[in-house]
Design an enzyme around this catalytic site. Sequence first.
Site, PDB file in Angstrom:
ATOM      1  N   TYR A 306      -1.526   6.918  14.271  1.00 18.41           N
ATOM      2  CA  TYR A 306      -2.834   6.265  14.062  1.00 18.41           C
ATOM      3  C   TYR A 306      -3.869   6.860  15.005  1.00 18.41           C
ATOM      4  CZ  TYR A 306      -0.534   2.491  11.393  1.00 18.41           C
ATOM      5  OH  TYR A 306       0.161   1.773  10.449  1.00 18.41           O
ATOM      6  N   PHE A 309      -5.256   9.982  13.572  1.00 14.13           N
ATOM      7  CA  PHE A 309      -6.219   9.683  12.483  1.00 14.13           C
ATOM      8  C   PHE A 309      -7.560   9.276  13.070  1.00 14.13           C
ATOM      9  CE2 PHE A 309      -2.668   7.507   9.780  1.00 14.13           C
ATOM     10  CZ  PHE A 309      -2.234   8.723   9.336  1.00 14.13           C
ATOM     11  N   LYS A 315     -14.471  11.014   9.028  1.00 13.27           N
ATOM     12  CA  LYS A 315     -13.932  10.059   8.049  1.00 13.27           C
ATOM     13  C   LYS A 315     -14.547   8.673   8.191  1.00 13.27           C
ATOM     14  CE  LYS A 315      -9.662   7.484   7.704  1.00 13.27           C
ATOM     15  NZ  LYS A 315      -8.238   7.412   8.021  1.00 13.27           N
ATOM     16  N   TYR A 316     -14.562   8.117   9.392  1.00 16.19           N
ATOM     17  CA  TYR A 316     -15.011   6.732   9.579  1.00 16.19           C
ATOM     18  C   TYR A 316     -16.519   6.611   9.414  1.00 16.19           C
ATOM     19  CZ  TYR A 316     -10.212   6.388  11.059  1.00 16.19           C
ATOM     20  OH  TYR A 316      -8.843   6.454  11.069  1.00 16.19           O
ATOM     21  N   GLU A 370      -2.252  -5.727   6.551  1.00 13.81           N
ATOM     22  CA  GLU A 370      -1.425  -4.602   7.010  1.00 13.81           C
ATOM     23  C   GLU A 370       0.047  -5.020   6.955  1.00 13.81           C
ATOM     24  OE1 GLU A 370      -1.887  -1.219   7.995  1.00 13.81           O
ATOM     25  OE2 GLU A 370       0.293  -1.468   7.985  1.00 13.81           O
ATOM     26  N   ASP A 396       2.409  -7.239   2.705  1.00 12.67           N
ATOM     27  CA  ASP A 396       2.261  -6.102   1.795  1.00 12.67           C
ATOM     28  C   ASP A 396       1.144  -6.475   0.824  1.00 12.67           C
ATOM     29  OD1 ASP A 396       2.527  -4.403  -0.526  1.00 12.67           O
ATOM     30  OD2 ASP A 396       4.485  -3.806   0.259  1.00 12.67           O
ATOM     31  N   MET A 397       0.142  -5.609   0.695  1.00  9.53           N
ATOM     32  CA  MET A 397      -1.020  -5.957  -0.125  1.00  9.53           C
ATOM     33  C   MET A 397      -0.649  -6.262  -1.577  1.00  9.53           C
ATOM     34  SD  MET A 397      -2.937  -2.290  -0.684  1.00  9.53           S
ATOM     35  CE  MET A 397      -2.668  -1.571   0.917  1.00  9.53           C
ATOM     36  N   GLU A 412      -7.791   3.112   2.847  1.00 11.66           N
ATOM     37  CA  GLU A 412      -7.611   4.554   3.021  1.00 11.66           C
ATOM     38  C   GLU A 412      -6.112   4.781   2.975  1.00 11.66           C
ATOM     39  OE1 GLU A 412      -6.214   7.520   3.844  1.00 11.66           O
ATOM     40  OE2 GLU A 412      -6.621   7.164   5.980  1.00 11.66           O
ATOM     41  N   GLU A 421       0.350   9.308  -1.332  1.00 12.26           N
ATOM     42  CA  GLU A 421       0.868   8.236  -0.453  1.00 12.26           C
ATOM     43  C   GLU A 421       0.841   6.906  -1.203  1.00 12.26           C
ATOM     44  OE1 GLU A 421      -0.926   8.462   3.472  1.00 12.26           O
ATOM     45  OE2 GLU A 421      -0.170  10.493   3.756  1.00 12.26           O
TER      46      GLU A 421
HETATM   47  C1  LIG Z   1      -3.307   6.109   6.227  1.00 11.74           C
HETATM   48  S1  LIG Z   1      -3.135   4.640   7.091  1.00 11.74           S
HETATM   49  C2  LIG Z   1      -4.799   4.169   7.356  1.00 11.74           C
HETATM   50  C3  LIG Z   1      -4.966   3.209   8.462  1.00 11.74           C
HETATM   51  C4  LIG Z   1      -6.408   2.832   8.790  1.00 11.74           C
HETATM   52  N1  LIG Z   1      -7.011   2.082   7.715  1.00 11.74           N
HETATM   53  C5  LIG Z   1      -7.248   4.064   9.115  1.00 11.74           C
HETATM   54  O1  LIG Z   1      -8.038   4.451   8.249  1.00 11.74           O
HETATM   55  O2  LIG Z   1      -7.101   4.615  10.194  1.00 11.74           O
HETATM   56  C6  LIG Z   1      -2.613   3.546   5.808  1.00 11.74           C
HETATM   57  C7  LIG Z   1      -2.206   2.206   6.304  1.00 11.74           C
HETATM   58  O3  LIG Z   1      -1.894   1.415   5.183  1.00 11.74           O
HETATM   59  C8  LIG Z   1      -0.720   0.644   5.443  1.00 11.74           C
HETATM   60  N2  LIG Z   1      -0.145   0.322   4.147  1.00 11.74           N
HETATM   61  C9  LIG Z   1       0.344   1.206   3.235  1.00 11.74           C
HETATM   62  N3  LIG Z   1       0.771   0.547   2.149  1.00 11.74           N
HETATM   63  C10 LIG Z   1       0.560  -0.767   2.386  1.00 11.74           C
HETATM   64  C11 LIG Z   1       0.803  -1.943   1.623  1.00 11.74           C
HETATM   65  N4  LIG Z   1       1.376  -1.869   0.418  1.00 11.74           N
HETATM   66  N5  LIG Z   1       0.444  -3.126   2.142  1.00 11.74           N
HETATM   67  C12 LIG Z   1      -0.125  -3.200   3.360  1.00 11.74           C
HETATM   68  N6  LIG Z   1      -0.369  -2.127   4.131  1.00 11.74           N
HETATM   69  C13 LIG Z   1      -0.033  -0.915   3.643  1.00 11.74           C
HETATM   70  C14 LIG Z   1       0.114   1.557   6.315  1.00 11.74           C
HETATM   71  O4  LIG Z   1       1.058   0.828   7.077  1.00 11.74           O
HETATM   72  C15 LIG Z   1      -0.968   2.193   7.180  1.00 11.74           C
HETATM   73  O5  LIG Z   1      -1.205   1.399   8.295  1.00 11.74           O
END
Ligand SMILES: C[S@@+](CC[C@H](N)C(=O)[O-])C[C@H]1O[C@@H](n2cnc3c(N)ncnc32)[C@H](O)[C@@H]1O
Length: 614
Positions: A306, A309, A315-316, A370, A396-397, A412, A421
């Site tokens: 993280y 990133f 990006k942000y 998250e 989990d979303m 993202e 991903e």
């Molecule tokens: C690429 S990272 C981006 C993190 C942050 N938003 C950033 O931009 O720095 C993707 C995040 O989504 C979370 N994630 C992926 N699939 C998910 C799901 N189905 N439900 C909840 N979180 C999820 C991962 O654990 C990770 O923390």
Amino acid sequence: MSTQSTPSLGIEFTTIRSVKDALTLASAQKYDFLVIPIIRKQYGTDLLTNYGSKQLAWPAIASRLKGVGESADMSTALVALIRHVVDVDSSNVHIRNKATKLLQEELAAAQYFSVARVIIRIRNGNITNLTRIAASTLNTLYFAYWFVFPTSAQSNSDDDDAELQPWLWWNKIYKLLDYHGKVYPVLELSADVPSEQAQKRWLGEPVRAVILPTKIFTTNAKGFPVLSPAHQLFIIKLIKLKVQFIIKGINPRDSTLFEPYLQYLKHVTRQTEPTNRVLESFTHGYEDRLQVPLQPLADNLESRTYEIFEKDPIKYIQYEKAIYQALIEKYDQKKPVTIMVVGAGRGPLVNRALEAADRAKYNVHIYAVEKNPMAIISLHAQKQEWGNRVTIIHEDMRSWQPVCKADIMVSELLGSFGDNELSPECLDGAQRYLKDDGISIPYSYTSFICPIQSPRIFSELVYNRDANKPYYANFETPFVVYLHNCFFLAETKPLFTFTHPNFSNPIDNSRFGEVEFTIPTTGTMHGFAGFFDAKLYKDISISIEPNTHSKNLISWFPMFFPIREPITLSANSTIKVNFWRCCSSSQVWYEWTVVEPTTLPIHNPTGRSFSIGK
Ligand SMILES: C[S@@+](CC[C@H](N)C(=O)[O-])C[C@H]1O[C@@H](n2cnc3c(N)ncnc32)[C@H](O)[C@@H]1O
């Protein structure tokens, strides 16, 4: 911060009596290595009579090389120029056999004196016997092979063909030697600078060294040797590949001649200092290094991932712009707006959403969703700062049951290839709680592909195999890689697009695409580069596709999809590619193949070598 160090510099002498003295001379003049024939003379031109039953003159060689094998430093400072080359491919069986014997002895002598590299000059494409002899030594002799090519063949054919021929000879040698990691091309420059296309093609090869004959230098006003501006530009590109240089043609008896060439190369190297330090700090050391793509859905990311990133300088900013613009264009400032950041990680997008709302003077409530339990700890650490404006949800979303719906869903979940991903699968699962007129940031993303020549990566795939996996596994695995030593064979083309929210019923995230490329100039294809372009809000985007690349966006390196067999494509040929995105209840995977100009096996059927867990 890394800076480009001066390339290693060598000197080539053909007439010198004692190799040890020459080494001492080169090193006193601050040259790092010496290129020198082990034997003083090649056997005569009247081969049948002159070769006779001769062997190499071993006593002469031994006295010439006296003291050479004594130290490891000396072996690395010596490159053996091999003489008995041309006749090993003679159509006359006697000449061929005798020349083969002499070449084998010459190589044995190089081994005996522990040289680390041998140089072989290639002058035409009649080289299969020579290459076979090299092949038979690759696993037993220690040294690396440097095959030297002119940048233009001496022929009566047109310029394009004259430039292409030496590359074709190299392409043949490298294929015959199965992309062995101890085999490199070396370029010998001439007064004519190669065309743009020829330069690009060579820059896609693992060029190890460049020979600069003194006769291609001119003298500047101060009396020092310099190259033409066009030569210099080519050399700057080669320095970025970390090539070594060899000066050829200096009179060993005049020690004042050595230093000016060294100074000139130092001067040119200073011009290769990176202009974009941000990019350089993220890419340095990752050039052409294969990385297995992350799977943030199936695996939980580490804090330091993280952290990387979050250092992205663009990006942000783009996300904040998109949220700000969406707020002021679509929503009423007097009413509260619900924003859900799905896949919040350690919270940078939550912060950006708050900043956008503050700037626009909107009252927002943010849900930070998250699934990674460790990232949830980082989110809670910021709760005091955020107060009641943010609710943290550890779910989990796809399965979370919220009490209200979102106006804006920010995510993202993008990989180097956009959807790899599983952003589509995750967002499809979350859109239940997006209001009917709600918006998704991003609202669309497209993957792009481009056939590329990347023999260095191909060589990695051939030789760095997991012995427990089938031979094809590496060639059926997409990798993330910062592409450096490669040549783009065509323009990139779009492949798969996903849009959100997705109201089709049922939702089908499998895809099939057939893409056709026209190859403007000859090259060998080793796979496809993959990229994405994501639209956040209206025309606010983030992209790694070369034509639209967002400046300083460094979170994603390209993807590389290998092919099992390299395909040499002639200028103006067409290549047709098929790509599939396949989905089962538990996995997503890609399959791909080439159907024109030749047919390859379907890569990765059923996701047998690589798949992404749902
Ligand atoms: C690429 S990272 C981006 C993190 C942050 N938003 C950033 O931009 O720095 C993707 C995040 O989504 C979370 N994630 C992926 N699939 C998910 C799901 N189905 N439900 C909840 N979180 C999820 C991962 O654990 C990770 O923390």
